[in-house]
Design an enzyme around this catalytic site. Sequence first.
Site, short mmCIF file in Angstrom:
data_model
loop_
_atom_site.label_atom_id
_atom_site.label_comp_id
_atom_site.label_asym_id
_atom_site.label_seq_id
_atom_site.Cartn_x
_atom_site.Cartn_y
_atom_site.Cartn_z
N GLU A 1 1.03 -4.33 11.42
CA GLU A 1 1.64 -4.39 10.06
C GLU A 1 3.10 -4.39 10.39
OE1 GLU A 1 0.61 -0.38 8.43
OE2 GLU A 1 2.42 0.54 9.43
N HIS B 1 -1.42 -10.73 -0.85
CA HIS B 1 -0.68 -10.36 -1.98
C HIS B 1 -1.46 -9.31 -2.93
CE1 HIS B 1 2.01 -13.61 -1.00
NE2 HIS B 1 2.81 -13.00 -1.65
N HIS C 1 3.79 -4.94 3.59
CA HIS C 1 3.81 -5.50 5.11
C HIS C 1 3.56 -6.94 5.16
CE1 HIS C 1 4.32 -1.56 6.67
NE2 HIS C 1 3.28 -1.03 5.97
N CYS D 1 5.85 6.71 4.55
CA CYS D 1 4.72 5.73 4.02
C CYS D 1 3.87 6.41 2.97
CB CYS D 1 3.84 5.45 5.19
SG CYS D 1 4.95 4.71 6.50
N HIS E 1 4.90 0.72 -0.48
CA HIS E 1 5.80 -0.46 0.29
C HIS E 1 4.98 -1.54 0.75
CE1 HIS E 1 3.86 2.30 2.93
NE2 HIS E 1 4.03 1.39 4.17
N HIS F 1 0.79 -1.31 0.04
CA HIS F 1 -0.05 -0.01 0.06
C HIS F 1 0.85 1.40 0.03
CE1 HIS F 1 -0.32 0.91 4.71
NE2 HIS F 1 0.99 0.39 4.26
#
EC number: 4.-.-.-
Length: 131
Positions: free
Chosen positions: A118, A77, A39, A33, A37, A24
């Site tokens: 996360e 994913h 998680h 952020c 990136h 996201h």
Amino acid sequence: MEIMSSSRGENMVLVKKFSFEAAHNLVKYHGKCERLHGHTYRLTVKVEGPLNEEDMVMDFAELKKMVEDRVIKKLDHSYLNELFEQPTTERVAIWIWEQLSGPLRECGVRLVEIELWETETSGVVYRGEKV
């Protein structure tokens, strides 16, 4: 030797953990952020109810299937921005609650809490409460 006789009526909290991978970027945020990136999210689902005729709150396998079908298969994913306008951990946690609370109620248990992490050190706890 039977240590404890079966007694229904006790209320217990059942806990099951899951994980999924997702990417996201936070479009309303100004900092690192806001860039794309990913998680490895860790999800903990807690449900409460009385012991059933099998002396369980709920079958772990049934809870696993429900969470995988309604949440994990949709988020794993994925690019969360395609599903959420601002995919913060808080917003994703609310969505997960909405996917699970009704179906779990139909199974005779109550969704008590979800934890969504996360990272190893950053996560949220949601109990379905509105402010």
